[in-house]
Design an enzyme around this catalytic site. Structure first.
Site, PDB file in Angstrom:
ATOM      1  N   GLU A  95      44.749  44.033  38.276  1.00 30.90           N
ATOM      2  CA  GLU A  95      45.219  42.759  37.717  1.00 30.90           C
ATOM      3  C   GLU A  95      44.222  41.676  38.094  1.00 30.90           C
ATOM      4  O   GLU A  95      43.692  41.696  39.208  1.00 30.90           O
ATOM      5  CB  GLU A  95      46.584  42.360  38.302  1.00 30.90           C
ATOM      6  CG  GLU A  95      47.749  43.058  37.682  1.00 30.90           C
ATOM      7  CD  GLU A  95      48.319  44.118  38.607  1.00 30.90           C
ATOM      8  OE1 GLU A  95      47.969  44.119  39.798  1.00 30.90           O
ATOM      9  OE2 GLU A  95      49.105  44.954  38.121  1.00 30.90           O
TER      10      GLU A  95
ATOM     11  N   TYR B 134      34.372  43.020  35.081  1.00 29.75           N
ATOM     12  CA  TYR B 134      35.107  44.250  34.758  1.00 29.75           C
ATOM     13  C   TYR B 134      34.822  44.708  33.322  1.00 29.75           C
ATOM     14  O   TYR B 134      34.637  45.905  33.072  1.00 29.75           O
ATOM     15  CB  TYR B 134      36.611  44.052  34.980  1.00 29.75           C
ATOM     16  CG  TYR B 134      36.972  43.666  36.405  1.00 29.75           C
ATOM     17  CD1 TYR B 134      36.406  44.318  37.491  1.00 29.75           C
ATOM     18  CD2 TYR B 134      37.879  42.641  36.664  1.00 29.75           C
ATOM     19  CE1 TYR B 134      36.724  43.960  38.794  1.00 29.75           C
ATOM     20  CE2 TYR B 134      38.211  42.282  37.963  1.00 29.75           C
ATOM     21  CZ  TYR B 134      37.627  42.945  39.024  1.00 29.75           C
ATOM     22  OH  TYR B 134      37.940  42.590  40.316  1.00 29.75           O
TER      23      TYR B 134
HETATM   24  C1  LIG Z   1      34.201  38.222  40.734  1.00 27.78           C
HETATM   25  C2  LIG Z   1      33.131  38.370  41.798  1.00 27.78           C
HETATM   26  C3  LIG Z   1      33.547  39.477  42.765  1.00 27.78           C
HETATM   27  C4  LIG Z   1      31.811  38.782  41.113  1.00 27.78           C
HETATM   28  O1  LIG Z   1      30.867  39.047  42.130  1.00 27.78           O
HETATM   29  P1  LIG Z   1      29.293  38.827  41.898  1.00 27.78           P
HETATM   30  O2  LIG Z   1      28.580  39.491  43.029  1.00 27.78           O
HETATM   31  O3  LIG Z   1      28.993  37.404  41.679  1.00 27.78           O
HETATM   32  O4  LIG Z   1      29.090  39.617  40.542  1.00 27.78           O
HETATM   33  P2  LIG Z   1      27.741  40.291  40.015  1.00 27.78           P
HETATM   34  O5  LIG Z   1      26.558  39.502  40.455  1.00 27.78           O
HETATM   35  O6  LIG Z   1      27.751  41.747  40.361  1.00 27.78           O
HETATM   36  O7  LIG Z   1      27.921  40.082  38.442  1.00 27.78           O
HETATM   37  C5  LIG Z   1      28.029  41.171  37.555  1.00 27.78           C
HETATM   38  C6  LIG Z   1      28.386  40.637  36.175  1.00 27.78           C
HETATM   39  O8  LIG Z   1      29.670  40.014  36.205  1.00 27.78           O
HETATM   40  C7  LIG Z   1      29.661  38.887  35.313  1.00 27.78           C
HETATM   41  N1  LIG Z   1      29.813  37.644  36.076  1.00 27.78           N
HETATM   42  C8  LIG Z   1      29.808  37.496  37.416  1.00 27.78           C
HETATM   43  N2  LIG Z   1      30.011  36.193  37.745  1.00 27.78           N
HETATM   44  C9  LIG Z   1      30.148  35.525  36.588  1.00 27.78           C
HETATM   45  C10 LIG Z   1      30.397  34.161  36.276  1.00 27.78           C
HETATM   46  N3  LIG Z   1      30.527  33.228  37.251  1.00 27.78           N
HETATM   47  N4  LIG Z   1      30.528  33.810  34.974  1.00 27.78           N
HETATM   48  C11 LIG Z   1      30.404  34.732  33.989  1.00 27.78           C
HETATM   49  N5  LIG Z   1      30.139  36.053  34.220  1.00 27.78           N
HETATM   50  C12 LIG Z   1      30.031  36.438  35.507  1.00 27.78           C
HETATM   51  C13 LIG Z   1      28.321  38.910  34.602  1.00 27.78           C
HETATM   52  O9  LIG Z   1      28.456  39.765  33.492  1.00 27.78           O
HETATM   53  C14 LIG Z   1      27.453  39.556  35.681  1.00 27.78           C
HETATM   54  O10 LIG Z   1      26.295  40.133  35.171  1.00 27.78           O
HETATM   55  P3  LIG Z   1      24.949  39.219  35.079  1.00 27.78           P
HETATM   56  O11 LIG Z   1      24.784  38.527  36.402  1.00 27.78           O
HETATM   57  O12 LIG Z   1      23.890  40.242  34.786  1.00 27.78           O
HETATM   58  O13 LIG Z   1      25.211  38.248  33.971  1.00 27.78           O
HETATM   59  C15 LIG Z   1      32.874  37.027  42.540  1.00 27.78           C
HETATM   60  O14 LIG Z   1      32.705  35.994  41.592  1.00 27.78           O
HETATM   61  C16 LIG Z   1      33.989  36.644  43.489  1.00 27.78           C
HETATM   62  O15 LIG Z   1      34.019  37.064  44.651  1.00 27.78           O
HETATM   63  N6  LIG Z   1      34.947  35.830  42.992  1.00 27.78           N
HETATM   64  C17 LIG Z   1      36.086  35.404  43.812  1.00 27.78           C
HETATM   65  C18 LIG Z   1      37.047  36.551  44.074  1.00 27.78           C
HETATM   66  C19 LIG Z   1      37.552  37.162  42.785  1.00 27.78           C
HETATM   67  O16 LIG Z   1      37.797  36.468  41.820  1.00 27.78           O
HETATM   68  N7  LIG Z   1      37.733  38.492  42.824  1.00 27.78           N
HETATM   69  C20 LIG Z   1      38.263  39.246  41.713  1.00 27.78           C
HETATM   70  C21 LIG Z   1      39.734  39.377  41.858  1.00 27.78           C
HETATM   71  S1  LIG Z   1      40.447  40.364  40.559  1.00 27.78           S
END
Ligand SMILES: CC(C)(COP(=O)(O)OP(=O)(O)OC[C@H]1O[C@@H](n2cnc3c(N)ncnc32)[C@H](O)[C@@H]1OP(=O)(O)O)[C@@H](O)C(=O)NCCC(=O)NCCS
Length: 152
Positions: free
Chosen positions: A106, A118
């Site tokens: 979720e 995702y």
């Molecule tokens: C969601 C989260 C885990 C992503 O981690 P991250 O290390 O920044 O993600 P990645 O660098 O591996 O990104 C992979 C892809 O996800 C997408 N993505 C990640 N952050 C994004 C953003 N801020 N906006 C749009 N797309 C995004 C992109 O497709 C990205 O690929 P790209 O960088 O080549 O464009 C991070 O933003 C986070 O910790 N958020 C707060 C906690 C959270 O929301 N967890 C999920 C709960 S369900």
């Protein structure tokens, strides 16, 4: 580029995890929430470490042949460097080794970063749980990855 190690989550990581959790999750898990997961036989949690510092963590429950991803977070200063993807890929590989075939989770309806991550890995949105998150009563999108082996 810094080396990243992914290791099973342990009690010694909890203080750093809690600091990241506070900055990452509007419904932040408590210390006791994480502690109970460390002793839950169905739970599998991992941390990403750089030079011994926790930069992210993720976990899932194995429920028969499904992986229920329960938490994924990357510390704000390490985001957009592939860490989130690496952690989720690690969970899916770990689940596949246990014979698990599909994964679900979720995610807050407004969490574009997580939904984009995702989707880029093959998860599809399948439904909405209305007012799922008590902290702000926001909706949850339910996502499924039907074939773990086919994920990028
Ligand atoms: C969601 C989260 C885990 C992503 O981690 P991250 O290390 O920044 O993600 P990645 O660098 O591996 O990104 C992979 C892809 O996800 C997408 N993505 C990640 N952050 C994004 C953003 N801020 N906006 C749009 N797309 C995004 C992109 O497709 C990205 O690929 P790209 O960088 O080549 O464009 C991070 O933003 C986070 O910790 N958020 C707060 C906690 C959270 O929301 N967890 C999920 C709960 S369900």
């Amino acid at each position: 580029m810094r080396r990243t190690d992914i290791l099973p989550m342990e009690e010694r990581h909890l203080s750093q995890i809690l600091a990241i959790e506070k900055e990452s999750n509007p419904s932040a898990w408590s210390e006791s929430g994480f502690r109970s997961e460390l002793t839950n036989p169905q739970a599998h949690y991992f941390v990403a470490l750089q030079d011994g510092t926790v930069v992210g963590y993720a976990g899932y429950w194995s429920v028969i042949d499904e992986a229920h991803i329960t938490n994924v977070a990357v510390s704000p200063e390490h985001r957009r460097k592939g860490m989130g993807r690496t952690l989720v890929q690690y969970l899916l590989k770990d689940a596949a080794k246990r014979g698990i075939r599909c994964a679900t989770l979720e995610v807050r309806a407004g969490n574009i970063a997580a939904i984009s991550l995702y989707e880029s890995m093959g998860f599809v949105a399948c439904g909405v749980r209305k007012r799922y998150y008590p902290a702000d009563r926001s909706d949850a999108v339910v996502m499924w990855l039907y074939d773990i082996e086919a994920s990028d």
